[in-house]
Design an enzyme around this catalytic site. Sequence first.
Site, PDB file in Angstrom:
ATOM      1  CG  HIS A 149     -10.137   4.236   2.550  1.00 51.75           C
ATOM      2  ND1 HIS A 149     -10.658   4.605   3.762  1.00 51.75           N
ATOM      3  CD2 HIS A 149      -8.790   4.318   2.712  1.00 51.75           C
ATOM      4  CE1 HIS A 149      -9.685   4.916   4.606  1.00 51.75           C
ATOM      5  NE2 HIS A 149      -8.544   4.751   3.990  1.00 51.75           N
ATOM      6  CG  HIS A 200      -1.968   1.044   1.205  1.00 56.76           C
ATOM      7  ND1 HIS A 200      -3.061   1.009   0.372  1.00 56.76           N
ATOM      8  CD2 HIS A 200      -2.094   2.190   1.920  1.00 56.76           C
ATOM      9  CE1 HIS A 200      -3.816   2.067   0.578  1.00 56.76           C
ATOM     10  NE2 HIS A 200      -3.251   2.807   1.514  1.00 56.76           N
TER      11      HIS A 200
END
Length: 749
Positions: A98, A51
Amino acid sequence: MEYNSNNIEINYEVAKELGLLPEEFDKIKEYLGRTPNFTELSIYSVMWSEHASYKNSIKWIKTLPRKGKHVLAEAGAENAGLVDVGDGWACAFKIESHNHPSAVEPYQGAATGVGGINRDVFTMGARPVAQLNSLRFGNLSLDRTKWLLKGVVKGIGDYGNAFGVPVVGGEVFFDDCYNVNPLVNAMSVGLVRKDGTLSAISGGVGNPVYIVGSSTGKDGIHGSTFASADITEDSANDIPSIQVGDPFMEKLLLEATLELSKTGAVVGMQDMGAAGIICSTSEMSEKGGCGMKVYLDKVPLRQHNIEAWEILLSESQERMLVVVEKGKEQIVEDIFKKWDLACAIIGEVIAEDRLLFHYHGELVADVPASTLVLGGGAPVYEREYKEPAYVKEYAKFDINSVSEPEDLRTVAHELVKHPNIASKRWVYEQYDSMVGTKNMSTNLPSDAAVVNIKKTNRALVMTTDCNSRYVKANPRMGAMIAVAEAARNIVCSGGEPCAITNCLNFGNPYNPEVYWQFVEAIKGMSDACNKFETPVTGGNVSFYNQSDIGGKVEAVFPTPVIGMLGILEDKKRQMTLAFRNKGDVIYMIGRSQNDIASSEYLYSICGVKQSPTPYFNLDEECEVQKTVVALIKQNFISSAHDVSDGGLFITLLESAMINGFGFDITSDAEIRTDAFLFGEAQGRIVVSVTPGREVAFTDFMNKQNVPVTMLGHVTKSEIRVDDVSYGFITDLKALYDSSLGDIIEKSGK
């Protein structure tokens, strides 16, 4: 995961629990010249997560086109992309995911996604003026899907509405592959004067380092590590990895930081998103070729039982790291006092490539900033990839294997109420689309959102697009289509494509077949972006979008969402998708194809799940779009709407229903009627022409190298195809408007 950092024996097993590979643990020891302590290992764990580091994707991301005539900041240079939009204005824009937080706690997951992407924009000195999103959910018959959808939409609405930035566009798509792992991608667009931008950089030995905004808690700890793993039956236990948002605090932070940006006191500023303080300190330091000395006990806290490593890794929202010119501290502190926001000096800039973190007089971590970040010492991998067998199977599809239905009228009505086709008003009515009075497409609906740049003749045009079913069928072609459709939507609204941001949602990169999808999608995106001259200014990679439930692993469709920005140089040339007048003549620019591949009709009505991408030719697509740009500039057409999901019939219906018109068309005798009406062959745009402009229109089109077909004309209210009535516009509009809401509210929890 809960740790007490005292007396932990650091070994390969602990490293593995923190998401690090054995070779990565060895590399950390090599960088430090010793075994890291737990705090240092945690630092590398989050900064070297997929990430944060893009370690499995950066090799291919760097092949995307980055340069263009409008580009002011290339991909990766700043928190968001930055392009010149004329008249002294620059636009900062970016899209991010998200997904994992939203799968576990949809309300806060979506809300904090909106908050984070807005901060990326306003830390550059830009005021957010528009938000968009791209959402993917599973089967709407499932109560879990309804729960996720309701939570995500409410989270986006509550945060965005309170923050005061309109949601002007987006997309929602449903498929079983997203049952466990939804996709929640949020995009923010902001405006700033070209000479008023801020950079996410550190510098100036002795300059103070401030943390501003909210106080720090335990929410979001190891959030970036959580986002780099599969969704499992135990993921609900990771609620502490989900951040908690406060849009009112963010609004104050926005105003304070924009005021601060005009003082000349700021060296650099960065949002604290994924990985919190450690991410901001390391990235700003590496970019500035310096380091920092930070005192974690000076960080304002909202919890007392919090350790040093937790302070470093916390992803508490609405926080910024600001490096300020020494001697200008009072300017900064006065502004944040005025806005009633926390503002504390937590460290200073040092000359060495070191991050020194102290806590109550103890040095708890000492790491080189350059070893933590992308472009520095973070690992870069080239993963194995291979084409899945299904691709060749999909390509074997033959349209003749599907019998054409006798009752196409019923098929049309079924498509109109399908969740992927029907109006998403249940969703967008929960968003404030008019706050700020910049949205120009509310009363003049168009394929893309149009946002006013006040006191100029210009406007921004923006959209998010991706048909993930196409990408699954052929990732390279599907990604090209995603870029082409985004450009088509910009063009149909009167704009000219300028640049893109992307959100690349895929499964596990260690799966060679998943990684092949990723590589092929990047190649296709590059081809299309080069053709349309829309460089990639930044974005987000989200891997591990798959579920592991009961030992059954299922990845989502590969979903490379394109967020495209365009420029409308003259607001008088804004174009609508709505038919304007009864009697206007309807034309289609581009060619019909005997093709139903990957269409909603084939997939959902016929039940055929395996087929290739629909017809697409990049050169033809580009010529069609150039032609429509010219038609709009010369005022030859009254409306323009692209043919996409649901095919030509849905395109015509959407153009007709806005002003309550109908249409009467004749199909192409050389094309199957179901393909003519419901096929999703690309490169087609429906336009309407007033009778008084028809001669000029046809004269112009005769000189172009693109096909054009006269379909029929706009009628008062009835819809007719080949002299067969498909009903009246009021009835079909009622079906289109209410179907999705009816499904969601039916026995949903």
